[in-house]
Design a protein around this motif. Structure first.
Motif, PDB file in Angstrom:
ATOM      1  N   SER A  62       3.929  49.090  55.177  1.00  0.00           N
ATOM      2  CA  SER A  62       2.809  49.858  55.717  1.00  0.00           C
ATOM      3  C   SER A  62       1.490  49.349  55.157  1.00  0.00           C
ATOM      4  O   SER A  62       1.386  49.076  53.949  1.00  0.00           O
ATOM      5  N   PRO A  63       0.465  49.234  56.000  1.00  0.00           N
ATOM      6  CA  PRO A  63      -0.837  48.777  55.512  1.00  0.00           C
ATOM      7  C   PRO A  63      -1.529  49.847  54.673  1.00  0.00           C
ATOM      8  O   PRO A  63      -1.260  51.041  54.819  1.00  0.00           O
ATOM      9  N   LEU A  90      -0.217  45.557  51.875  1.00  0.00           N
ATOM     10  CA  LEU A  90       0.833  46.327  52.532  1.00  0.00           C
ATOM     11  C   LEU A  90       1.926  46.646  51.525  1.00  0.00           C
ATOM     12  O   LEU A  90       2.152  45.875  50.582  1.00  0.00           O
ATOM     13  N   GLY A  91       2.611  47.768  51.727  1.00  0.00           N
ATOM     14  CA  GLY A  91       3.639  48.124  50.770  1.00  0.00           C
ATOM     15  C   GLY A  91       4.639  49.122  51.297  1.00  0.00           C
ATOM     16  O   GLY A  91       4.545  49.614  52.424  1.00  0.00           O
ATOM     17  N   LEU A  92       5.628  49.420  50.450  1.00  0.00           N
ATOM     18  CA  LEU A  92       6.640  50.428  50.746  1.00  0.00           C
ATOM     19  C   LEU A  92       7.385  50.767  49.465  1.00  0.00           C
ATOM     20  O   LEU A  92       7.289  50.049  48.458  1.00  0.00           O
ATOM     21  N   THR A  93       8.126  51.871  49.511  1.00  0.00           N
ATOM     22  CA  THR A  93       8.964  52.274  48.385  1.00  0.00           C
ATOM     23  C   THR A  93      10.413  51.985  48.738  1.00  0.00           C
ATOM     24  O   THR A  93      10.887  52.329  49.833  1.00  0.00           O
ATOM     25  N   HIS A  94      11.117  51.326  47.798  1.00  0.00           N
ATOM     26  CA  HIS A  94      12.502  50.941  48.044  1.00  0.00           C
ATOM     27  C   HIS A  94      13.271  50.924  46.737  1.00  0.00           C
ATOM     28  O   HIS A  94      12.784  50.394  45.725  1.00  0.00           O
ATOM     29  N   ALA A 132       5.170  45.115  41.848  1.00  0.00           N
ATOM     30  CA  ALA A 132       6.215  46.125  41.746  1.00  0.00           C
ATOM     31  C   ALA A 132       5.725  47.219  40.809  1.00  0.00           C
ATOM     32  O   ALA A 132       5.374  46.935  39.646  1.00  0.00           O
ATOM     33  N   ASP A 133       5.638  48.430  41.336  1.00  0.00           N
ATOM     34  CA  ASP A 133       5.145  49.568  40.548  1.00  0.00           C
ATOM     35  C   ASP A 133       3.779  49.277  39.939  1.00  0.00           C
ATOM     36  O   ASP A 133       3.495  49.617  38.778  1.00  0.00           O
ATOM     37  N   HIS A 150       7.902  42.434  56.276  1.00  0.00           N
ATOM     38  CA  HIS A 150       9.090  43.275  56.382  1.00  0.00           C
ATOM     39  C   HIS A 150       9.971  43.170  55.139  1.00  0.00           C
ATOM     40  O   HIS A 150      10.039  42.116  54.500  1.00  0.00           O
ATOM     41  N   LEU A 151      10.639  44.276  54.854  1.00  0.00           N
ATOM     42  CA  LEU A 151      11.729  44.270  53.897  1.00  0.00           C
ATOM     43  C   LEU A 151      13.012  44.091  54.696  1.00  0.00           C
ATOM     44  O   LEU A 151      13.323  44.897  55.580  1.00  0.00           O
ATOM     45  N   VAL A 152      13.728  43.010  54.414  1.00  0.00           N
ATOM     46  CA  VAL A 152      14.988  42.734  55.092  1.00  0.00           C
ATOM     47  C   VAL A 152      16.119  43.075  54.130  1.00  0.00           C
ATOM     48  O   VAL A 152      16.268  42.442  53.084  1.00  0.00           O
ATOM     49  N   LEU A 153      16.891  44.090  54.477  1.00  0.00           N
ATOM     50  CA  LEU A 153      17.971  44.541  53.617  1.00  0.00           C
ATOM     51  C   LEU A 153      19.187  43.629  53.736  1.00  0.00           C
ATOM     52  O   LEU A 153      19.321  42.870  54.710  1.00  0.00           O
TER      53      LEU A 153
END
Length: 210
Positions: free
Chosen positions: A107-108, A35-39, A61-62, A95-98
């Motif tokens: 997202s998978p 799972l991943g996301l861009t942040h 990361a990247d 989850h990414l917790v800000l």
């Protein structure tokens, strides 16, 4: 929403070895979650193998492995942290917790079964809702049956019955076929909720269907 209680049991984080993220294969849909996301200008991915006896979670990361921890894992990232936790049958939190307290779900991978379940929810919302509702009903029934069976067994133990002065006779004594059917339905419900990445501390307690 606050993070899962398991996140309180923060595990030690070790630096990664900078190796590249392995490609995801459709043959890995049963054992691997990616799972991943861009942040903040970076692409993060969390990789987990359910057949890994070391329970190791990797953060990329990247495209490079930057950190490793045992599940449940909390990885600090710029502006927040990535929280990841599993059960024996699937992912229950990613989850990414800000720093502001806001949460963004990871997202998978598009080839994963979790992604297929998300696409089904988007394309066939009525069917998706029916499946989700049926899973909850099955788990509630299983929970009630298990609780009554346990109460029946405990209160019929001679010392307990003598101490209480009464015993409980479960009205839900299932035949072998009915018990098998409920077990199969329970497994299907567990799979449905795992693919949907839903988790409730009582309904999805590992011990009920283990």
């Amino acid at each position: 929403m606050r993070g899962d209680a398991d996140m309180g049991r923060k595990r030690a984080i070790e630096p990664g070895d900078d190796r590249p993220l392995p490609p995801y294969s459709r043959l890995q849909v049963v054992n691997r979650s990616l799972l991943g996301l861009t942040h903040a200008g970076h692409t993060y991915a969390v990789d987990y193998d359910f057949f890994d006896w070391d329970d190791e979670v990797s953060l990329y990361a990247d495209g490079r492995r930057t950190a490793v921890a045992k599940a449940p894992a909390v990885f600090p990232v710029p502006g927040g942290r990535i929280e990841f936790a599993t059960t024996f049958y699937g992912v229950k939190r990613a989850h990414l917790v800000l720093a502001t307290g806001a949460e963004l779900p990871l997202s998978p991978h598009p080839k994963s079964l979790e992604a297929w379940r998300q696409r089904l929810a988007q394309r066939r919302p009525a069917l998706s809702a029916l499946m989700a509702g049926a899973a909850v009903v099955v788990l509630v029934v299983g929970l009630v049956v298990a609780a009554m069976s346990l109460l029946d067994s405990v209160t019929h133990e001679p010392r307990v019955a003598e101490w209480l002065g009464w015993s409980f006779d479960s009205p839900l004594e299932l035949s072998g076929a009915a018990a098998t059917a409920l077990t199969v339905a329970g497994i299907a419900a567990i799979v449905e909720r795992a693919l949907s990445m839903r988790h409730h501390w009582l309904l999805d307690a590992d011990t009920w269907w283990a």
